[in-house]
Scaffold this active site. Structure first.
Site, short mmCIF file in Angstrom:
data_model
loop_
_atom_site.label_atom_id
_atom_site.label_comp_id
_atom_site.label_asym_id
_atom_site.label_seq_id
_atom_site.Cartn_x
_atom_site.Cartn_y
_atom_site.Cartn_z
N TRP A 187 0.85 -1.19 0.00
CA TRP A 187 0.00 0.00 0.00
C TRP A 187 0.88 1.24 0.00
O TRP A 187 1.85 1.30 0.75
CB TRP A 187 -0.92 0.05 1.23
CG TRP A 187 -1.63 1.36 1.31
CD1 TRP A 187 -2.66 1.79 0.53
CD2 TRP A 187 -1.29 2.47 2.16
NE1 TRP A 187 -3.00 3.10 0.86
CE2 TRP A 187 -2.18 3.53 1.86
CE3 TRP A 187 -0.32 2.68 3.17
CZ2 TRP A 187 -2.14 4.77 2.50
CZ3 TRP A 187 -0.28 3.91 3.81
CH2 TRP A 187 -1.19 4.94 3.48
N GLU A 228 -3.13 -2.92 -2.41
CA GLU A 228 -4.24 -2.29 -1.68
C GLU A 228 -4.57 -0.90 -2.21
O GLU A 228 -3.72 -0.02 -2.24
CB GLU A 228 -3.87 -2.19 -0.19
CG GLU A 228 -4.95 -1.54 0.66
CD GLU A 228 -4.55 -1.46 2.15
OE1 GLU A 228 -3.41 -1.83 2.50
OE2 GLU A 228 -5.39 -1.00 2.94
N LYS A 230 -6.99 2.75 -2.36
CA LYS A 230 -7.57 3.70 -1.42
C LYS A 230 -8.27 4.79 -2.21
O LYS A 230 -7.93 5.05 -3.37
CB LYS A 230 -6.46 4.28 -0.55
CG LYS A 230 -6.96 5.11 0.62
CD LYS A 230 -5.88 5.23 1.69
CE LYS A 230 -6.34 6.14 2.81
NZ LYS A 230 -5.48 6.06 4.00
N ASP A 261 -9.71 -2.77 1.65
CA ASP A 261 -9.75 -2.23 3.02
C ASP A 261 -11.13 -1.61 3.20
O ASP A 261 -11.56 -0.79 2.39
CB ASP A 261 -8.63 -1.21 3.20
CG ASP A 261 -8.56 -0.64 4.61
OD1 ASP A 261 -9.60 -0.20 5.12
OD2 ASP A 261 -7.46 -0.63 5.19
N HIS A 264 -11.63 2.17 2.84
CA HIS A 264 -11.05 2.83 1.68
C HIS A 264 -12.01 3.12 0.53
O HIS A 264 -11.61 3.22 -0.62
CB HIS A 264 -9.87 2.01 1.15
CG HIS A 264 -8.66 2.09 2.04
ND1 HIS A 264 -7.42 1.64 1.68
CD2 HIS A 264 -8.52 2.59 3.29
CE1 HIS A 264 -6.57 1.84 2.67
NE2 HIS A 264 -7.22 2.42 3.66
N HIS A 288 -8.69 -6.03 4.50
CA HIS A 288 -8.25 -5.26 5.66
C HIS A 288 -9.53 -4.81 6.34
O HIS A 288 -10.18 -3.87 5.90
CB HIS A 288 -7.44 -4.02 5.23
CG HIS A 288 -5.98 -4.28 5.19
ND1 HIS A 288 -5.06 -3.28 5.03
CD2 HIS A 288 -5.28 -5.44 5.30
CE1 HIS A 288 -3.85 -3.81 5.04
NE2 HIS A 288 -3.95 -5.11 5.19
N ASP A 296 -11.66 7.46 6.90
CA ASP A 296 -10.89 6.23 7.09
C ASP A 296 -10.16 6.28 8.43
O ASP A 296 -8.94 6.34 8.49
CB ASP A 296 -9.90 6.10 5.92
CG ASP A 296 -9.02 4.88 6.03
OD1 ASP A 296 -9.50 3.84 6.52
OD2 ASP A 296 -7.84 4.95 5.62
N ASP A 298 -9.98 4.19 10.96
CA ASP A 298 -9.42 2.95 11.53
C ASP A 298 -9.81 2.72 12.98
O ASP A 298 -8.98 2.36 13.81
CB ASP A 298 -7.89 2.93 11.36
CG ASP A 298 -7.48 2.79 9.90
OD1 ASP A 298 -7.75 1.73 9.32
OD2 ASP A 298 -6.91 3.74 9.33
N ASP A 328 -7.18 -4.23 10.14
CA ASP A 328 -6.41 -2.99 10.00
C ASP A 328 -7.10 -1.86 10.76
O ASP A 328 -7.90 -1.13 10.19
CB ASP A 328 -6.25 -2.63 8.51
CG ASP A 328 -5.36 -1.42 8.32
OD1 ASP A 328 -4.76 -0.95 9.32
OD2 ASP A 328 -5.25 -0.94 7.18
C1 RNT Z 1 -3.70 2.87 5.08
C2 RNT Z 1 -3.85 1.42 4.72
C3 RNT Z 1 -2.74 0.52 5.19
C4 RNT Z 1 -2.26 0.82 6.58
C5 RNT Z 1 -1.32 -0.21 7.13
C6 RNT Z 1 -0.60 0.25 8.34
O1 RNT Z 1 -4.81 3.60 4.79
O2 RNT Z 1 -5.07 0.95 5.18
O3 RNT Z 1 -3.13 -0.78 5.03
O4 RNT Z 1 -3.31 1.00 7.47
O5 RNT Z 1 -0.49 -0.65 6.15
ZN ZN Z 2 -5.40 -1.17 5.03
#
Ligand code: RNT
Ligand code: ZN
Length: 421
Positions: A187, A228, A230, A261, A264, A288, A296, A298, A328
């Site tokens: 990513w 990955e 986004k 993810d 994302h 993720h 985003d 997390d 994640d």
């Molecule tokens: C960031 C991505 C990525 C990170 C990790 C730490 O937006 O989601 O995957 O969160 O690699």
């Molecule tokens: Zn991620």
């Protein structure tokens, strides 16, 4: 805490109730015990890593909060992961980022070697768990421009290509040593805060860089490459080079895994609906699983409708062997061990609920055009006693049932975390 007898009694009643719908709870638990969730190491130290004492910088991802007790060394992080794993039913995996290397002195990211992860690999081997891996294309001076693999500066681009190449070598070593393929994810944060004049150039350069990174064919029993996408990030609101369409195309053309993810995409877009679409064209994917709150962010994963829908899709589609479930999220505002445990237990619970679904019955109703029955049944299922099966499963797997894991976490906090000052 409920006594063992109570748990057993409740389970027996639940087993009967599910049996009436043709669902075999024993079989569901058996299947569940084979699913390994990939635990992200970065929940333990706010995505800091051990390269320097400065921690996360750049990349537009952000851990907020200042709860005491974060892991300061790899040894502490391993102890924390051990604690977390002891509170989860089943055998899971550890997902490491390149910045968690253990080097004697400074080793540049393009010079990392499998030996810098030897202690992690030995630890995983001793615990009988698999590992996954990630290149770290952020938190580095050479990422400060906001561009890495898509940089127009050839020296920067090359540096990150080399990082990608060494990460695959490290992932392959992990997979080989541990006897289970290491999903190595890529990513990058590359993008523009404001409206670009050239959207095409960076994407062409990213494709070229990926081609260079993935040139070497590596045995799939050791390494599985994932990319990955986004939609936007802090500082890349207007344009992200590695968009969903970009990587979907790349993954299909190059037979890599696609990493979805859950934070994302547009807030009203859901990953649960994407799984069967992308699985029509890809052999395997990586998830993720995260929880975005307005962005985003997390947040710690909870047992939300969407989490349940994701688990349902994996189970209904018979994708358990083709979908790698990684987590994640990173929350520094609450006890980090608890954050890990809550999120992971929710993921496992969601899978259990999905495995307890009378999918055939539902499918048949749908095929028969009985949408009334489908909706009625889906709503009835929501109040079936999956909690009783969950408690019993935890007990059977010799992990705390119910909220008693929290007591253990508090003891660990008192004896270990609170001493880290
Ligand atoms: C960031 C991505 C990525 C990170 C990790 C730490 O937006 O989601 O995957 O969160 O690699
Ligand atoms: Zn991620």
């Amino acid at each position: 805490m409920s006594s063992l007898k109570n748990i057993e009694n409740a389970y027996e009643a639940a087993q009967q109730r599910y049996g009436e719908l043709g669902v075999d709870t024993e079989q569901a638990m058996e299947q569940l015990s084979k699913i390994a969730i990939s635990l992200h190491c970065w929940q333990g130290d706010d995505v800091g890593g051990f390269e320097s004492s400065e921690g996360l910088s750049g990349g537009g991802i952000m851990a907020t909060g200042a709860y005491p007790g974060k892991a300061r060394t790899a040894g502490e992080l391993r102890a924390d992961v051990d604690k977390v794993m002891s509170l989860l039913p089943g055998r899971h995996r550890l997902n490491l980022h390149a910045i968690y290397a253990e080097t004697k002195g400074k080793v540049e990211r393009n010079e990392l070697e499998p030996e810098h992860f030897k202690t992690w690999i030995d630890w995983a081997k001793a615990n009988g768990i698999g590992m996954d891996f990630n290149g770290t294309f952020f938190s580095h001076p050479k990422a400060d421009s906001g561009f890495t693999l898509s940089s127009a500066d050839e020296e920067i681009r090359k540096f990150w290509v080399e990082h990608g190449i060494v990460c695959r070598k490290i992932g392959a070593a992990m997979g080989k040593e541990l006897g289970t393929p290491c999903v190595t994810n890529l990513w990058i944060a590359d993008g523009y805060k404001d409206i670009p004049a050239d959207r095409k150039g960076p994407r062409e350069r990213l494709k070229k860089s990926l081609d260079e990174i993935f040139t070497k064919k590596i045995d799939h029993s050791h390494l599985l490459d994932a990319v990955e996408s986004k939609l936007f990030g802090i500082g890349s609101e207007s344009y992200v080079v590695g968009s969903h369409e970009f990587y979907l195309g790349y993954a299909i053309e190059n037979k890599t895994l696609l990493c979805l993810d859950t934070g994302h995409f547009h807030p009203t877009e859901v990953v649960s609906d994407k799984i069967s679409s992308v699985m029509t064209f890809l052999d395997e994917i990586l998830l993720h699983v995260s929880r975005g709150v307005r962005w985003d962010s997390d947040h710690v994963v909870i047992l939300s409708d969407e989490l349940r829908a994701i688990a349902q899709e994996i189970v209904r589609g018979d994708y358990l062997d083709r979908v790698h479930i990684g987590l994640d999220f990173f929350d520094a505002s609450i006890n980090r061990i608890a954050a890990w445990v809550i999120g992971t237990r929710c993921m496992i619970k969601a899978l259990l609920i999905a495995l307890l679904e009378p999918s055939e019955k539902l499918r048949q109703m749908e095929l028969d055009g009985d949408y009334t029955g489908r909706l009625a049944m889906l709503e009835e299922l929501k109040t079936l006693p999956f909690g009783a099966v969950w408690d019993y499963y935890c007990t059977k797997m010799e992990t705390p049932a119910g909220e008693s894991w929290l007591d253990e976490t508090r003891v660990y906090e008192k004896n270990v975390l609170s001493k880290r000052v």
